[in-house]
Design an enzyme around this catalytic site. Structure first.
Site, PDB file in Angstrom:
ATOM      1  N   PRO A   1      -6.551   1.967   3.083  1.00 12.45           N
ATOM      2  CA  PRO A   1      -6.292   2.752   2.222  1.00 12.45           C
ATOM      3  C   PRO A   1      -7.085   2.237   0.761  1.00 12.45           C
ATOM      4  O   PRO A   1      -6.863   1.287   0.140  1.00 12.45           O
ATOM      5  CB  PRO A   1      -4.733   2.437   2.035  1.00 12.45           C
ATOM      6  CG  PRO A   1      -4.558   0.835   2.613  1.00 12.45           C
ATOM      7  CD  PRO A   1      -5.691   0.877   3.480  1.00 12.45           C
TER       8      PRO A   1
ATOM      9  N   ASP B   1      -9.297  -2.197  -1.383  1.00 17.50           N
ATOM     10  CA  ASP B   1      -8.521  -2.071  -0.320  1.00 17.50           C
ATOM     11  C   ASP B   1      -7.119  -2.310  -1.100  1.00 17.50           C
ATOM     12  O   ASP B   1      -6.577  -3.124  -1.371  1.00 17.50           O
ATOM     13  CB  ASP B   1      -8.741  -3.138   0.742  1.00 17.50           C
ATOM     14  CG  ASP B   1      -7.583  -2.959   1.755  1.00 17.50           C
ATOM     15  OD1 ASP B   1      -6.444  -2.383   1.747  1.00 17.50           O
ATOM     16  OD2 ASP B   1      -8.056  -3.379   3.050  1.00 17.50           O
ATOM     17  N   HIS B   2      -6.090  -1.256  -1.108  1.00 16.97           N
ATOM     18  CA  HIS B   2      -4.856  -1.083  -1.912  1.00 16.97           C
ATOM     19  C   HIS B   2      -4.013  -1.966  -1.064  1.00 16.97           C
ATOM     20  O   HIS B   2      -2.889  -2.268  -1.665  1.00 16.97           O
ATOM     21  CB  HIS B   2      -4.193   0.307  -1.937  1.00 16.97           C
ATOM     22  CG  HIS B   2      -3.557   0.280  -3.153  1.00 16.97           C
ATOM     23  ND1 HIS B   2      -3.010  -0.579  -3.767  1.00 16.97           N
ATOM     24  CD2 HIS B   2      -3.181   1.632  -3.923  1.00 16.97           C
ATOM     25  CE1 HIS B   2      -2.279  -0.016  -4.954  1.00 16.97           C
ATOM     26  NE2 HIS B   2      -2.724   1.083  -5.069  1.00 16.97           N
ATOM     27  N   ARG B   3      -4.020  -2.418   0.146  1.00 17.74           N
ATOM     28  CA  ARG B   3      -3.281  -3.467   0.838  1.00 17.74           C
ATOM     29  C   ARG B   3      -3.181  -4.846   0.213  1.00 17.74           C
ATOM     30  O   ARG B   3      -2.417  -5.568   0.330  1.00 17.74           O
ATOM     31  CB  ARG B   3      -3.508  -3.354   2.314  1.00 17.74           C
ATOM     32  CG  ARG B   3      -3.200  -2.144   2.919  1.00 17.74           C
ATOM     33  CD  ARG B   3      -3.824  -2.193   4.485  1.00 17.74           C
ATOM     34  NE  ARG B   3      -5.298  -2.571   4.586  1.00 17.74           N
ATOM     35  CZ  ARG B   3      -5.853  -2.585   5.433  1.00 17.74           C
ATOM     36  NH1 ARG B   3      -5.320  -2.583   6.581  1.00 17.74           N
ATOM     37  NH2 ARG B   3      -7.202  -2.639   5.620  1.00 17.74           N
TER      38      ARG B   3
END
Ligand code: CAO
Length: 574
Positions: free
Chosen positions: A372, A546-548
């Site tokens: 993401p 990476d939005h995680r």
């Protein structure tokens, strides 16, 4: 030309095991520890890894051959001599460690399963994790049964996987599953309770042939005249390859029911299939004894994508499984790729893509789908830095080393990575691996496609050394002479299009890294200084993250800090 003989390493007690899978062919470029062949005894299958990196010159074994420790598997042309062949873009760090001991990756199947027989309730049987050797905290990656299923003795209940091997855990008795005590993703160890079965005489009787069934006191003792104390006994329940092969030969699985029995495939193929979201139960194996190979998985994926095969299972839709976390994403439910006869519209020429393009394309696709990713764009003022760079180059004209903007960017990124360490991390399940080294990859445009050489320990190097190394690595990349080690181990990557042009772009993260910086061409812009517009040299930055792992605020701070450093390098000293 230096040649290396790769032999079967110590594979324990196994003597004369059959070669059931050839994973490489002459001409293939292999890395150290890469699996070369799969061998199989009556109890286990093992992948034999390469003891060195290089190019396969000659295979010395064929399918069906029997080998043992010391048997010659193949001859490699050593990596140094093989540099002319480009290696995969995302070579893993291990590739550099050619001196790693050559160990067979054993998928040894458990030999003993322990049962607890609670004879006070009619046939209530606990199934525990049997002796699985040295493996600890192995992850449940597949549960093949569900509550209510009738299982046979030795039927595989679940698959567990360590970083080196996967094992099927067999049922230690026949019966009906009353309770499942583990779920996907759980970590288990020897002795852990997996399931409770309702053992029955009927179920026990259903066990075919003369399997080594230890008849439970409750089932066998028709003369039993009272409750028997709880007995814990070892039941020899080898999961033979035959039982795996038999599972593969079972009727095609009905996607609406839980899979019974595992298709015949090596752990690496299973992992590959899981990554692509391919249900192995629907793949036809072309290997020995119907074994599924990675080519079968690829062919299945291609046929699904082209619409040639309608999958039985929604699972087979390409899916966004979380990269390192291993959590499955929702199926994307894509429609088939459009098939167009372009020749109908005008003359065309078909050209095969380069090997590097194919490899990097597959990696980019996975990274684009599975991460993401978000990109933050920003500008920073490099007027003073560029003036400093130009004057430094003038002063050092005779040194032969040209200081580049990218070298300053690498140094500035290291400072930002130190301040915001999550940008220098990687996902590992639910944990983050924070790297305490600063190896910076940089995208290099080559005639064959995109390559990513790596400046190792950039924090310990000065601008001149980084500039010199970059120019040498970029030349090697263009000449197709980068070694796998020179492309591995990056903890962060920079992609600079500054020499070409453009304003902003959205670079794709080079997994398992969690961020990448894209840089475009700097231009003179009017910048308001509070009183008037001043002409300043502005550098466009595009940071993908990476939005995680990273939040938007952290990404904005990273860019702002990076801009401050590039605006005034003295800040690095603070
Ligand atoms: N703004 C303005 N000018 C820039 C600049 C920037 N951000 N970055 C570089 N330049 C200038 C350089 O100063 C140089 O000018 P001079 O020749 O006058 O000194 C010129 O552009 C050429 O630079 P370069 O690109 O050859 O060298 P580099 O050190 O900046 O980059 C390398 C080296 C290997 C990164 C580059 O050659 C390259 O391959 N870039 C493409 C990367 C790529 O493909 N990324 C996309 C990946 S995503 O698909």
């Amino acid at each position: 030309m230096s040649l290396i003989e790769v032999k079967v390493p110590d594979i324990g007690d196994f003597d004369e095991v059959a070669v059931i899978e050839l994973l490489v062919k002459p001409g293939d470029s292999v890395s150290a520890e890469q699996s070369l062949i799969t061998v199989e005894s009556d109890k286990a299958s093992m992948e034999i890894p390469s003891s060195a990196a290089g190019i396969v010159k000659e295979l010395k074994v064929a399918l069906g051959d029997k080998v043992k420790q010391g048997s010659l598997v193949l001859i490699l042309e050593a990596a140094d001599a093989a540099q002319a062949v480009a290696a995969p873009v995302t070579a893993t760090p291990e590739i550099a460690q050619e001196s790693k001991p050559n160990q067979a990756v054993a998928h040894v199947v458990p030999e003993q399963a322990a049962i607890n027989i609670d004879s006070s309730s009619v046939g209530s049987i606990e199934v525990h994790v049997p002796d699985i050797g040295d493996f600890k905290d192995v992850t449940v990656i597949e549960v093949m049964v569900k509550v209510g299923d009738a299982v046979r003795l030795e039927q595989s209940l679940m698959t567990v996987e360590s970083d080196k091997a996967s094992m099927e855990i067999p049922s230690s008795a026949a019966g009906v599953i009353k309770e499942l005590k583990v779920k996907l993703g759980d970590k288990v160890n020897i002795g852990d309770l997996l399931a409770v079965l309702e053992g029955s005489a009927a179920a026990a009787a259903a066990v075919p042939g003369s399997a080594p069934v230890l008849v439970t006191p409750a089932a066998s003792s028709s003369t039993s005249n009272g409750p028997v104390a709880q007995v814990e006994q070892a039941l020899v329940a080898p999961v033979s390859i035959a039982s795996v092969a038999a599972a593969a030969a079972m009727p095609a699985h009905n996607p609406s029911t839980a899979t019974v029995g595992l298709p015949h495939a090596s752990p690496s193929v299973r992992k590959f299939a899981r990554e692509l979201g391919v249900p192995l139960g629907e793949v036809k194996g072309s290997g020995l004894k119907g074994r599924i190979t990675d080519h079968d998985v690829q062919a299945f994926t291609r046929s699904v994508m082209s619409g040639a095969v309608q999958t039985l299972s929604a699972q087979a839709q390409p899916k966004a499984a979380a990269a390192a976390g291993g959590n499955d994403g929702a199926g994307l439910g894509l429609i088939p790729w459009p098939k167009v006869d372009f020749a109908k519209f005008g003359p065309v020429e078909r050209k095969e893509m380069s090997r590097i393009k194919k490899i990097s394309g597959a990696n980019l696709l996975r990274n684009a789908i599975m991460i993401p990713a978000v990109t933050n764009h920003d500008d920073c003022d490099i007027t003073d830095l560029e003036a400093f760079r130009v004057s430094t180059n003038k002063e050092n004209e005779k040194s032969g080393v040209k200081v580049t903007m990218l070298a300053f960017l690498i140094k500035a990124c290291v400072a930002a990575l130190k301040k915001y360490p999550e940008f220098n991390s990687s996902l590992d399940g639910d944990a983050l691996i924070y790297k305490q080294y600063y190896h910076i990859g940089f995208a290099a445009d080559t005639p064959n496609g995109l390559m990513v050489p790596v400046i190792k320990d950039a924090d310990k190097k000065g601008i001149f050394q980084i500039s010199a190394e970059m120019s040498e690595l970029a030349k090697k990349a263009r000449d197709g002479k980068l070694s796998p080690a020179e492309m591995s181990g990056a903890s962060f990557t920079i992609s600079s299009l500054g020499g070409i042009g453009g304003r902003y772009f959205t670079p794709i993260i080079n997994a398992p890294e969690v961020s990448i910086l894209g840089v475009c061409r700097s231009t003179i812009e009017p910048v308001w200084d509070g009183k008037a517009f001043q002409p300043r040299l502005m550098l466009p930055l595009s940071l993908t993250w990476d939005h995680r792992v990273i939040d938007g605020a952290a990404a904005a701070r990273f860019n702002v800090y990076l801009g401050q450093i590039l605006g005034d390098l003295r800040r690095v000293l603070l």
